[in-house]
Design a protein around this motif. Sequence first.
Motif, PDB file in Angstrom:
ATOM      1  N   UNK A  59     -11.026  -5.071 -29.046  1.00 21.41           N
ATOM      2  CA  UNK A  59     -11.500  -4.543 -27.767  1.00 21.41           C
ATOM      3  C   UNK A  59     -12.324  -3.274 -27.965  1.00 21.41           C
ATOM      4  N   UNK A  60     -13.418  -3.163 -27.222  1.00 21.18           N
ATOM      5  CA  UNK A  60     -14.189  -1.924 -27.186  1.00 21.18           C
ATOM      6  C   UNK A  60     -13.896  -1.136 -25.912  1.00 21.18           C
ATOM      7  N   UNK A  61     -12.959  -1.644 -25.099  1.00 21.97           N
ATOM      8  CA  UNK A  61     -12.538  -0.909 -23.920  1.00 21.97           C
ATOM      9  C   UNK A  61     -12.854  -1.615 -22.610  1.00 21.97           C
ATOM     10  N   UNK A  62     -12.145  -1.205 -21.578  1.00 17.86           N
ATOM     11  CA  UNK A  62     -12.278  -1.762 -20.238  1.00 17.86           C
ATOM     12  C   UNK A  62     -13.106  -0.810 -19.382  1.00 17.86           C
ATOM     13  N   UNK A  63     -13.861  -1.354 -18.409  1.00 20.11           N
ATOM     14  CA  UNK A  63     -14.666  -0.503 -17.545  1.00 20.11           C
ATOM     15  C   UNK A  63     -14.903  -1.189 -16.208  1.00 20.11           C
ATOM     16  N   UNK A  64     -15.187  -0.381 -15.194  1.00 24.12           N
ATOM     17  CA  UNK A  64     -15.436  -0.903 -13.853  1.00 24.12           C
ATOM     18  C   UNK A  64     -16.881  -0.693 -13.419  1.00 24.12           C
ATOM     19  N   UNK A  65     -17.572   0.224 -14.056  1.00 25.61           N
ATOM     20  CA  UNK A  65     -18.954   0.527 -13.689  1.00 25.61           C
ATOM     21  C   UNK A  65     -19.899  -0.492 -14.312  1.00 25.61           C
ATOM     22  N   UNK A  66     -20.551  -1.353 -13.506  1.00 26.44           N
ATOM     23  CA  UNK A  66     -21.439  -2.366 -14.090  1.00 26.44           C
ATOM     24  C   UNK A  66     -22.673  -1.764 -14.757  1.00 26.44           C
ATOM     25  N   UNK A  67     -22.934  -0.469 -14.507  1.00 22.95           N
ATOM     26  CA  UNK A  67     -24.093   0.191 -15.111  1.00 22.95           C
ATOM     27  C   UNK A  67     -23.724   0.968 -16.372  1.00 22.95           C
ATOM     28  N   UNK A  68     -22.508   0.769 -16.890  1.00 21.46           N
ATOM     29  CA  UNK A  68     -22.077   1.468 -18.102  1.00 21.46           C
ATOM     30  C   UNK A  68     -23.085   1.235 -19.227  1.00 21.46           C
ATOM     31  N   UNK A  69     -23.416   2.301 -19.965  1.00 19.77           N
ATOM     32  CA  UNK A  69     -24.462   2.210 -20.980  1.00 19.77           C
ATOM     33  C   UNK A  69     -23.955   2.271 -22.419  1.00 19.77           C
ATOM     34  N   UNK A  70     -22.708   2.655 -22.645  1.00 24.13           N
ATOM     35  CA  UNK A  70     -22.243   2.727 -24.027  1.00 24.13           C
ATOM     36  C   UNK A  70     -20.728   2.659 -24.091  1.00 24.13           C
ATOM     37  N   UNK A  71     -20.225   2.227 -25.253  1.00 21.64           N
ATOM     38  CA  UNK A  71     -18.806   2.256 -25.574  1.00 21.64           C
ATOM     39  C   UNK A  71     -18.659   2.754 -27.003  1.00 21.64           C
TER      40      UNK A  71
END
Length: 302
Positions: A59-71
């Motif tokens: 896993x590189x992580x969970x997110x809710x923002x569809x505009x996320x630009x990096x992990x």
Amino acid sequence: MKLTKLTLASLMGLSMLVACADDDSTDDGNLKLNIEGLEALGSDFVYEGWLIVNGAPVSTGRFVDPALKSQSADQDILDQAATFVLTIEPADESGDALAAPSDSKMFGANFDGDSAAIGYGTINPGFSNLQNVDITGYAFLRTPTDEPAGTENNGNDKAGIWFGSPGMPPAADLKLPDLSNTPGWTYEGWIVKDGTPYSTGTFGDPQAADDNASTSKAKGDANDGPPIPGEDFIQNLEGTGFAGGADLRGGTAVISIEPVPDDSPMPFKLKPLTGAIGQGTAPERYLLEANIGSFPTGTITR
């Protein structure tokens, strides 16, 4: 743009992964996400990124923002990864990464050097050859579920929409991949009238009836209708905007691909077919055309 093509078997094979590589992440690597076309999920679900390393998901992580630009990810893991996968996962209070990807995989993009391209050939499920398939369909207005045997029109055909071609019996006429055996996804039909979408039901096989063909509360009482997707909006319409009687003329027909489970009453982002519905009822039919612009595109860079 030339797109990396993944076979359906290779995409769905990711569902069988249950191992999770140890991730003593030092956060010394940066995974850049340039994804166009994601949408915000309901409160019960999140996105999660995954790197596939030697056949195992990390896993590189969970997110809710569809505009996320990096992990962030361990650089060694980044260097060894063959594929980046984006899934839809149930939200939980801890927000911790899960051990393995869910069946609801948005896409799986293979790295070519330090970049992985997202496009038709990477979309899950079943659209690895989308650019080579004539994705089309038809819809027509008719209310067969309240028509007694031997009758063809009882005067309220504007209240029902069916995905196929009219006739006796109507013909299945949606040219889409069969998702019956694709875990994590299903089709859903919609009629959008005056800006409001109304679901006509979910289905896996585009050549067969909806999952709620015999249990729909909106259909008529004479029968379940033809063995194709569709719905008659005839009864129990209070609170739907159709309380005075449904008139679907002038609406827009939509076929979406929905994650399973689904917590939203709205169509999901993936809408492979759309079409305008005119003023005529059956035997007139209306063309549904490919809506490829609804699918995510972009690149993942490590």
